[in-house]
Design a protein around this motif. Structure first.
Motif, PDB file in Angstrom:
ATOM      1  N   UNK A  51      36.921  32.052  44.902  1.00  0.00           N
ATOM      2  CA  UNK A  51      35.798  32.869  45.330  1.00  0.00           C
ATOM      3  C   UNK A  51      36.129  34.349  45.200  1.00  0.00           C
ATOM      4  N   UNK A  52      37.375  34.704  45.565  1.00  0.00           N
ATOM      5  CA  UNK A  52      37.799  36.096  45.424  1.00  0.00           C
ATOM      6  C   UNK A  52      37.790  36.523  43.960  1.00  0.00           C
ATOM      7  N   UNK A  53      38.235  35.628  43.087  1.00  0.00           N
ATOM      8  CA  UNK A  53      38.240  35.943  41.653  1.00  0.00           C
ATOM      9  C   UNK A  53      36.816  36.231  41.174  1.00  0.00           C
ATOM     10  N   UNK A  54      35.875  35.405  41.640  1.00  0.00           N
ATOM     11  CA  UNK A  54      34.486  35.611  41.201  1.00  0.00           C
ATOM     12  C   UNK A  54      33.908  36.901  41.774  1.00  0.00           C
ATOM     13  N   UNK A  55      34.354  37.260  42.984  1.00  0.00           N
ATOM     14  CA  UNK A  55      33.901  38.540  43.555  1.00  0.00           C
ATOM     15  C   UNK A  55      34.481  39.691  42.728  1.00  0.00           C
ATOM     16  N   UNK A  56      35.778  39.557  42.370  1.00  0.00           N
ATOM     17  CA  UNK A  56      36.402  40.591  41.534  1.00  0.00           C
ATOM     18  C   UNK A  56      35.663  40.722  40.203  1.00  0.00           C
ATOM     19  N   UNK A  57      35.283  39.591  39.621  1.00  0.00           N
ATOM     20  CA  UNK A  57      34.567  39.610  38.346  1.00  0.00           C
ATOM     21  C   UNK A  57      33.242  40.369  38.488  1.00  0.00           C
ATOM     22  N   UNK A  58      32.583  40.170  39.636  1.00  0.00           N
ATOM     23  CA  UNK A  58      31.306  40.844  39.848  1.00  0.00           C
ATOM     24  C   UNK A  58      31.500  42.337  40.107  1.00  0.00           C
ATOM     25  N   UNK A  71      42.478  41.897  46.584  1.00  0.00           N
ATOM     26  CA  UNK A  71      43.854  41.403  46.783  1.00  0.00           C
ATOM     27  C   UNK A  71      44.173  40.120  46.016  1.00  0.00           C
ATOM     28  N   UNK A  72      43.935  40.132  44.711  1.00  0.00           N
ATOM     29  CA  UNK A  72      44.372  38.975  43.912  1.00  0.00           C
ATOM     30  C   UNK A  72      45.244  39.410  42.734  1.00  0.00           C
TER      31      UNK A  72
END
Lengths: 244, 274
Positions: free
Chosen positions: A144-151, A126-127
């Motif tokens: 943190x969400x962005x980094x999770x999305x990247x992973x 959800x970003x």
């Protein structure tokens, strides 16, 4: 359960100071492991060894993934965002896009397939609405969400998270744990944290790291035993009811 | 102003200066952006001064000084990279060493070459109004190399600068990318030595991109704004230099410096008014 990662007799030191000694540890499919221990106890080092940023002095790390993808696409690494260049002019979408890049990613633009993966990954956490926003301007929880999305872009089998909630307010902290809980339906997770806090209700195993590693199954032990293992009795536990 | 424009059409040296200025601005805006986001402006300063050794050597052996500059610049860039990546030392000591050793070699070789002291000054302070067509050709080739590097490795350079560890995990050859950036800085320095002279290179390499940084949320935007700014600074520097008969290099830097401080002031007031 299938063993995804098997760490055997592993030791690591930075110069003369030994950080990890004789670590034996198995990660099974769909595990949600809390890597608990004091700062400087070696949690980040274990993650960096698994991901290949560091090489062990002794011992081995065996990986056994299902798909035919190469190693880097099977592991989704989520470092602390202190390790990134602060104030860097980069948009959220470009940060997420790092997850599809590789040694042959040439030219400034992405291809269609990459674009679809990037969009989907941003939706999953959800970003999507932050896509064009500068990464610097985000709150800790959003970053943190962005980094999770990247992973997630490379659709990895395992996620490695290093203190994902260390600079996040407590409501976003819960959101992130809920998100991870959902991701755990499909993916194996290892999460490093210096306190058990919220995570004890989500994880199925806990590994206490302080130079050595002791693993427990959740339910087998009380949190008091875990803290004692992790901190080597160096903390005083006070059992109390605050009566509020 | 109209006098200046008429002269551009009539005077070969002004045309050369403007072409050289525009070619410089492309290289400078691209590399300068990477220098600013990666925070390696002191690398630019070090290489610029080390280049003096190459220029002195070129005078001594009577070859085109630009070739001497090019060789010294690239070697210094690679040495800085080696010290950083192989010896795991901070660059600052090697940069200071190259900075002064290069100058020393240049001064001694120029001293041993009779009659070249005036030319040496040209390279210290630059003189874009003396650029000849052979130099323009060299500028063009170097520009093409820098533009190609930037395009081909764009994402890898950005990712390595933003989050080196993650870039490594994704399989990007972060060390090679670092060397590549150092070579780009070296090539750009050689271009700018012509324009503003080696003492002033560091300003033109950093100020336009630092200004662009304030207005940009992506590296691509920063590059475009930087290239435009550098060309405006160089052309207006040439104009003032021509109109008031003052040194071009120093004038270009003063224009850039003034705009930089005005932008800082403006963004300070913008923050205050928020």
């Amino acid at each position: 359960m299938k063993q995804l990662i098997k760490i055997d007799n592993l030791s690591f030191s930075y110069g003369k100071s030994t950080v990890l000694e004789n670590i034996n540890f198995v990660v099974e499919e769909k595990d949600y492991i809390g890597l608990i221990g004091p700062n400087g106890g070696g949690k980040t080092t274990i993650l960096k060894l698994i991901v290949g940023l560091l090489k062990p002095n002794h011992g081995t790390i065996e990986m056994n993934f299902n798909g035919s993808k190469n190693g880097q696409n099977n592991i989704g690494y989520i470092p602390q965002f202190g390790s990134m260049e602060a104030n860097f002019p980069i948009k959220v979408k470009d940060v997420v896009a790092m997850g599809v890049c590789h040694s042959a990613s040439f030219m400034p633009w992405f291809n269609k397939k990459e674009n679809i993966k990037i969009e989907k990954s941003m939706e999953d956490v959800s970003i999507s609405d932050l896509s064009e926003v500068s990464f610097n301007e985000l709150s800790g929880g959003q970053k943190q969400r962005v980094l999770i999305a990247r992973a997630l872009v490379s659709d990895p089998e395992i996620l490695l998270l290093d203190e994902p909630t260390s600079s996040v307010d407590s409501s976003s902290e819960l959101d992130i744990y809920e998100l991870l809980k959902n991701l755990n339906n499909e993916k194996t997770i290892i999460l490093a944290s210096h306190d058990l806090g919220f995570i004890s209700s989500y994880i199925n195993k806990v590994a206490c790291v302080n130079k050595n590693l002791v693993a427990h199954k959740i339910g087998d032990v009380s949190s008091e035993t875990i803290i004692k293992d992790a901190y080597k009795n160096s903390v005083n536990m006070i059992n109390h009811k605050c009566g509020l | 102003m109209s006098d200046f424009i008429t002269n551009i059409f009539e005077q070969q040296f002004l045309q050369n200066a403007i072409i050289a200025g525009l070619l410089s601005s492309i290289a400078c805006g691209m590399t300068g952006t990477f220098v600013v986001v990666k925070r390696i402006s002191y690398v630019g300063g070090g290489i610029a001064h080390a280049v003096m050794g190459g220029i002195g050597a070129a005078f001594y052996w009577n070859i085109n000084p630009l070739y001497g500059a090019l060789i010294f610049a690239v070697i210094s860039g690679l040495l800085i990279g080696l010290v950083r990546l192989k010896l795991k030392e901070n660059e600052d000591t090697i940069i200071s060493a190259l900075w002064s050793i290069g100058m020393a070699i240049g001064i001694i070789l120029a001293y041993l070459t009779p009659g070249y002291n005036v030319d040496l000054i040209t390279f210290l302070f630059g003189n874009i109004l003396l650029v000849d067509s052979q130099s323009i050709l060299i500028l063009l080739v170097v520009d093409v190399v820098i533009i190609s590097f930037t395009f081909i490795f764009f994402r890898q350079i950005i990712y390595t600068s933003f989050d080196k560890e993650y870039a490594f995990v994704r399989g990007i050859k972060v060390d090679i990318i670092y060397y590549l950036m150092l070579i780009m800085v070296a090539l750009t320095v050689v271009i700018l030595v012509q324009t503003v002279g080696l003492i002033l290179v560091i300003s033109l390499l950093t100020l336009p991109s630092a200004i662009a940084r304030i207005f940009s949320n992506s590296v691509l935007k920063m590059i475009i704004v930087s290239v435009l700014l550098v060309s405006v600074f160089i052309i207006s520097g040439i104009y003032f230099s021509f109109s008031f008969n003052i040194p071009a290099g120093a004038t270009i830097i003063l224009v850039a410096g003034m705009v930089y401080f005005l932008t800082l002031l403006a963004s300070y007031f913008r923050i205050l008014s928020k």
